[in-house]
Design an enzyme around this catalytic site. Structure first.
Site, PDB file in Angstrom:
ATOM      1  N   ASP A   1     -12.372   9.748  -6.665  1.00 40.73           N
ATOM      2  CA  ASP A   1     -11.942   8.685  -7.357  1.00 40.73           C
ATOM      3  C   ASP A   1     -12.488   9.130  -8.894  1.00 40.73           C
ATOM      4  OD1 ASP A   1     -11.237   5.919  -8.557  1.00 40.73           O
ATOM      5  OD2 ASP A   1     -12.419   4.880  -6.968  1.00 40.73           O
TER       6      ASP A   1
ATOM      7  N   ARG B   1       0.664  -1.244   0.079  1.00 35.02           N
ATOM      8  CA  ARG B   1      -0.010  -0.065  -0.145  1.00 35.02           C
ATOM      9  C   ARG B   1       0.745   1.239   0.070  1.00 35.02           C
ATOM     10  NH1 ARG B   1      -4.873   0.602  -1.645  1.00 35.02           N
ATOM     11  NH2 ARG B   1      -5.716  -0.999  -0.358  1.00 35.02           N
TER      12      ARG B   1
ATOM     13  N   ARG C   1       1.338  -6.794  -9.822  1.00 32.79           N
ATOM     14  CA  ARG C   1       1.711  -6.200  -8.400  1.00 32.79           C
ATOM     15  C   ARG C   1       1.789  -7.269  -7.410  1.00 32.79           C
ATOM     16  NH1 ARG C   1      -3.236  -2.574  -5.606  1.00 32.79           N
ATOM     17  NH2 ARG C   1      -4.859  -4.214  -5.895  1.00 32.79           N
TER      18      ARG C   1
ATOM     19  N   GLU D   1      -2.386   8.679 -11.325  1.00 27.27           N
ATOM     20  CA  GLU D   1      -2.171   7.374 -11.769  1.00 27.27           C
ATOM     21  C   GLU D   1      -1.851   7.699 -13.254  1.00 27.27           C
ATOM     22  OE1 GLU D   1      -4.694   4.508 -10.328  1.00 27.27           O
ATOM     23  OE2 GLU D   1      -5.094   5.795  -8.681  1.00 27.27           O
TER      24      GLU D   1
ATOM     25  N   HIS E   1       0.453   3.477 -10.496  1.00 31.89           N
ATOM     26  CA  HIS E   1      -0.697   3.698  -9.565  1.00 31.89           C
ATOM     27  C   HIS E   1       0.054   4.642  -8.500  1.00 31.89           C
ATOM     28  CE1 HIS E   1      -3.702   3.462  -6.371  1.00 31.89           C
ATOM     29  NE2 HIS E   1      -4.616   2.671  -7.152  1.00 31.89           N
TER      30      HIS E   1
HETATM   31  C1  BG6 Z   1      -7.657   3.613  -7.488  1.00 30.50           C
HETATM   32  C2  BG6 Z   1      -9.138   3.210  -8.017  1.00 30.50           C
HETATM   33  O1  BG6 Z   1      -6.852   3.589  -8.661  1.00 30.50           O
HETATM   34  O2  BG6 Z   1      -7.145   2.307  -6.645  1.00 30.50           O
HETATM   35  C3  BG6 Z   1      -9.809   3.003  -6.802  1.00 30.50           C
HETATM   36  O3  BG6 Z   1      -9.783   4.130  -8.766  1.00 30.50           O
HETATM   37  C4  BG6 Z   1      -9.267   2.002  -5.593  1.00 30.50           C
HETATM   38  O4  BG6 Z   1     -11.001   2.632  -7.028  1.00 30.50           O
HETATM   39  C5  BG6 Z   1      -7.893   2.370  -5.299  1.00 30.50           C
HETATM   40  O5  BG6 Z   1     -10.012   1.962  -4.432  1.00 30.50           O
HETATM   41  C6  BG6 Z   1      -7.234   1.209  -4.481  1.00 30.50           C
HETATM   42  O6  BG6 Z   1      -7.367   0.013  -4.779  1.00 30.50           O
HETATM   43  P1  BG6 Z   1      -6.563  -1.122  -4.360  1.00 30.50           P
HETATM   44  O7  BG6 Z   1      -7.220  -2.403  -4.990  1.00 30.50           O
HETATM   45  O8  BG6 Z   1      -5.143  -1.113  -4.404  1.00 30.50           O
HETATM   46  O9  BG6 Z   1      -7.088  -1.051  -2.916  1.00 30.50           O
END
Ligand code: BG6
Length: 298
Positions: free
Chosen positions: A213, A72, A98, A271, A168
């Protein structure tokens, strides 16, 4: 989707292999102009510091470093689909890249920069996934006063295929409530919180007052993150026609077990993508490269 660790290429003195969170293998890059860490799991850049400057990438203190969980923060690579897989709801969100172990395939110094390359190809696991194609992905990470990322995907199959991709990136900021993003004025977007219909373009920079978002399609614009209490970060891209902007705000952050309850103020995701109608289609033998550069000013 793990495999035996691949042999390492010759490494310059500025690149060291070590053990990171959860015992995962990490490449630590200490160049003359900047430093970075890249986990082989996901070829995941978790930090970048231009020399003498504060970290530009945000990582959650609650990030998991366990098999099957993405990290994360930093720069997750979303590939070959973005979000949920429409054909297979049980497939991992944002694709398998990932979660996969990438091979560190090359490393070299170029002037003050250090370039580290990672490689991922199809395997039994990916060929049995919702995206069963033969491919090679090469990810180049340039660490210096700027951070450069380039993801090249080649179709090694006998038929064409389509894929989505996103770098991302979680950027570290002063406070989400006081920043603004410039560069997306005039670009229509899909608000993922409001449905699938395109929303009219806005004429002002993006400011944040709630969970956000958004998928901006058909935009190649550079984006600057700024604001009274934040340093400037510029995101300049090539080979990318979509941009996603995300902040979970209070409730969504509280609902994620790998995201601290109060951490939402300190990050914004900008992103660099090719998703939805901007998905890439490759004929056999073709390669597409999506790249992005980050510049930070104090
Ligand atoms: C973003 C999405 O790119 O990633 C969101 O637009 C999403 O909707 C976020 O919640 C995080 O995704 P994840 O799978 O890493 O929890």
């Amino acid at each position: 989707m793990s495999s035996a660790p691949a042999a390492l290429p010759p490494l310059p003195a500025s690149v060291k292999i070590g053990v990171g969170g959860g015992g995962l293998t990490v490449a630590r890059v200490t160049g003359r102009a900047g430093s970075a860490e890249v986990y082989l799991r996901g070829a995941h850049v978790t930090s970048w510091n231009p020399s003498g400057n504060a970290p530009v990438l945000w990582m959650s203190a609650e990030s998991r470093f366990t098999p099957g969980s993405p990290l994360r923060g930093g720069v997750p690579i979303c590939f070959p689909w973005f979000g949920a897989n429409s054909a297979d709801p049980s497939a991992p969100s944002h694709g398998f890249a990932r979660l996969a172990d990438w091979e560190l395939s090359a490393a070299r110094e170029e002037g003050d920069d250090v370039v580290v390359e990672f490689r991922l190809t199809d395997s039994d696991a990916t060929r049995n996934s919702a995206w069963p194609h033969r491919f090679e992905a090469v990810y180049s990470v340039t660490v210096g006063a700027r951070l450069g990322l380039a993801l090249s995907v080649t179709n090694n199959d006998t038929r064409d295929f389509s894929y989505e991709e996103a770098l991302h990136t979680y950027l570290a900021i002063g406070d989400i409530r006081s920043i603004m993003l410039t560069g997306l004025e005039g670009a229509p977007f899909v608000d993922r919180l409001a449905g699938h219909d395109p929303q009219p373009a806005e004429s002002q920079p993006v400011r944040f007052e709630a969970e956000t978002d958004r998928i901006y399609l058909d935009t190649t614009a550079a984006i600057t993150v700024g604001g009274a209490e934040s340093r400037g970060i510029t995101v300049t891209k090539a080979g990318s026609d979509s941009t996603v902007v995300w902040n979970p705000w209070i409730d969504k952050a509280a609902g994620m077990s790998d995201f601290g309850d109060s951490e939402w103020t300190q990050m914004v995701c900008v992103e660099t993508c090719n998703i939805r109608s901007n998905a890439i289609n490759l004929e056999p033998g073709e390669t597409h490269t999506m790249s992005v550069w980050y510049d930070a000013t104090e």
